[in-house]
Scaffold this motif. Structure first.
Motif, PDB file in Angstrom:
ATOM      1  N   ALA A   1       0.834  -1.201   0.000  1.00  0.00           N
ATOM      2  CA  ALA A   1       0.000   0.000   0.000  1.00  0.00           C
ATOM      3  C   ALA A   1       0.872   1.256   0.000  1.00  0.00           C
ATOM      4  O   ALA A   1       0.507   2.274  -0.594  1.00  0.00           O
ATOM      5  N   SER A   2       2.022   1.197   0.649  1.00  0.00           N
ATOM      6  CA  SER A   2       2.936   2.341   0.675  1.00  0.00           C
ATOM      7  C   SER A   2       3.471   2.653  -0.721  1.00  0.00           C
ATOM      8  O   SER A   2       3.707   3.826  -1.055  1.00  0.00           O
ATOM      9  N   ASP A   3       3.668   1.632  -1.542  1.00  0.00           N
ATOM     10  CA  ASP A   3       4.089   1.860  -2.923  1.00  0.00           C
ATOM     11  C   ASP A   3       3.000   2.622  -3.683  1.00  0.00           C
ATOM     12  O   ASP A   3       3.288   3.498  -4.511  1.00  0.00           O
ATOM     13  N   GLY A   4       1.757   2.297  -3.386  1.00  0.00           N
ATOM     14  CA  GLY A   4       0.641   3.015  -3.996  1.00  0.00           C
ATOM     15  C   GLY A   4       0.616   4.468  -3.550  1.00  0.00           C
ATOM     16  O   GLY A   4       0.326   5.373  -4.347  1.00  0.00           O
ATOM     17  N   GLU A   5       0.934   4.708  -2.272  1.00  0.00           N
ATOM     18  CA  GLU A   5       0.983   6.081  -1.768  1.00  0.00           C
ATOM     19  C   GLU A   5       2.041   6.887  -2.501  1.00  0.00           C
ATOM     20  O   GLU A   5       1.831   8.064  -2.815  1.00  0.00           O
ATOM     21  N   ALA A   6       3.195   6.247  -2.751  1.00  0.00           N
ATOM     22  CA  ALA A   6       4.268   6.939  -3.465  1.00  0.00           C
ATOM     23  C   ALA A   6       3.800   7.341  -4.855  1.00  0.00           C
ATOM     24  O   ALA A   6       4.054   8.472  -5.313  1.00  0.00           O
ATOM     25  N   ALA A   7       3.098   6.452  -5.533  1.00  0.00           N
ATOM     26  CA  ALA A   7       2.566   6.770  -6.863  1.00  0.00           C
ATOM     27  C   ALA A   7       1.518   7.875  -6.770  1.00  0.00           C
ATOM     28  O   ALA A   7       1.466   8.782  -7.609  1.00  0.00           O
ATOM     29  N   PHE A   8       0.685   7.825  -5.741  1.00  0.00           N
ATOM     30  CA  PHE A   8      -0.348   8.837  -5.532  1.00  0.00           C
ATOM     31  C   PHE A   8       0.287  10.215  -5.362  1.00  0.00           C
ATOM     32  O   PHE A   8      -0.167  11.197  -5.943  1.00  0.00           O
ATOM     33  N   LEU A   9       1.330  10.291  -4.547  1.00  0.00           N
ATOM     34  CA  LEU A   9       1.992  11.571  -4.296  1.00  0.00           C
ATOM     35  C   LEU A   9       2.661  12.111  -5.563  1.00  0.00           C
ATOM     36  O   LEU A   9       2.852  13.319  -5.692  1.00  0.00           O
ATOM     37  N   GLU A  10       2.993  11.209  -6.486  1.00  0.00           N
ATOM     38  CA  GLU A  10       3.540  11.623  -7.782  1.00  0.00           C
ATOM     39  C   GLU A  10       2.430  11.923  -8.788  1.00  0.00           C
ATOM     40  O   GLU A  10       2.691  12.207  -9.948  1.00  0.00           O
ATOM     41  N   ARG A  11       1.171  11.841  -8.316  1.00  0.00           N
ATOM     42  CA  ARG A  11      -0.026  12.067  -9.127  1.00  0.00           C
ATOM     43  C   ARG A  11      -0.175  11.044 -10.250  1.00  0.00           C
ATOM     44  O   ARG A  11      -0.833  11.309 -11.260  1.00  0.00           O
ATOM     45  N   ASN A  12       0.422   9.896 -10.051  1.00  0.00           N
ATOM     46  CA  ASN A  12       0.250   8.791 -10.993  1.00  0.00           C
ATOM     47  C   ASN A  12      -0.885   7.922 -10.452  1.00  0.00           C
ATOM     48  O   ASN A  12      -0.666   6.854  -9.880  1.00  0.00           O
ATOM     49  N   TYR A  13      -2.112   8.422 -10.619  1.00  0.00           N
ATOM     50  CA  TYR A  13      -3.265   7.786  -9.995  1.00  0.00           C
ATOM     51  C   TYR A  13      -3.580   6.429 -10.607  1.00  0.00           C
ATOM     52  O   TYR A  13      -4.066   5.533  -9.907  1.00  0.00           O
TER      53      TYR A  13
END
Length: 214
Positions: free
Chosen positions: A4-16
């Motif tokens: 889930a943390s990997d998903g957060e990293a993508a989210f913060l990069e706006r790679n939804y």
């Protein structure tokens, strides 16, 4: 396997899109953190079509597993009637759960309902307690509300010095209520009170706490 943390990293990069691809299988497997974050995509229409009902379901699943951010968002959706029929009593219950788990937005939202008597009976002393907890964690709107209560004697005794400290802390970050109330408060303070207020303010440091919101 991505977390889930990997998903957060993508989210913060706006790679939804990437975030969703990571969170979806995790959420299907019952990962509360992934459920909460995936809910935020659907609640806000980020990389997916906005779907408040689906967002609510994801938040609820995460909240029932003890995720405090999701609990606050379930409360917010009950309060607004988004994705579910509005129910202020249930909103208050979920905000309280989030608050008791240490979520500052839950603490602020629960205090706000206690202040207004929405979904719960008006209880200003308890509201002040929750505003104080969130304020001490660095939540600027809670600092403003706490300062207001200290200045006006709402739910607590009048304390102009404490009011000055909290209102000043919030005003530094542009909270309108704090800026207006502080201007009026300063006119009523003695020089000794102002001096003590500045001293206490200098001793305190309270960084803003970031949180997932609807």
């Amino acid at each position: 396997m991505p977390t889930a943390s990997d998903g957060e990293a993508a989210f913060l990069e706006r790679n939804y899109g990437k975030a969703r691809q990571i969170w979806e299988p995790l959420a299907q497997a019952g990962d509360a953190q992934a459920e909460a974050w995936l809910g935020s995509l659907y609640a806000n229409g980020l990389g997916v079509d906005r779907d408040a009902s689906h967002a609510f379901g994801l938040y609820l699943r995460a909240a029932e597993k003890g995720n405090p951010l999701a609990a606050n968002n379930v409360g917010a959706m009950y309060a607004k009637g988004e994705g579910i029929v509005a129910d202020l009593a249930l909103a208050a219950s979920w905000f309280r759960q989030a608050a008791e788990q240490g979520d500052v937005l839950g603490q602020f939202n629960y205090a706000a309902l206690l202040t207004k008597g929405q979904g719960v009976a008006i209880d200003m002393p308890r509201a002040v307690e929750w505003y104080r907890r969130a304020a001490m964690a660095g939540h600027y709107p809670s600092q403003a509300r706490l300062g207001y209560c200290c200045a006006r004697g709402r739910g607590t005794t009048v304390d102009r010095i404490e009011a000055f400290v909290w209102l000043s802390a919030a005003a530094r970050h542009g909270v309108g209520l704090a800026m207006a109330e502080l201007e009026e408060l300063v006119r009523s303070m003695s020089e000794d009170e102002k001096r003590e207020g500045r001293r206490r303010l200098g001793e305190r440091s309270s960084p803003q706490t970031a949180a997932l919101t609807v």
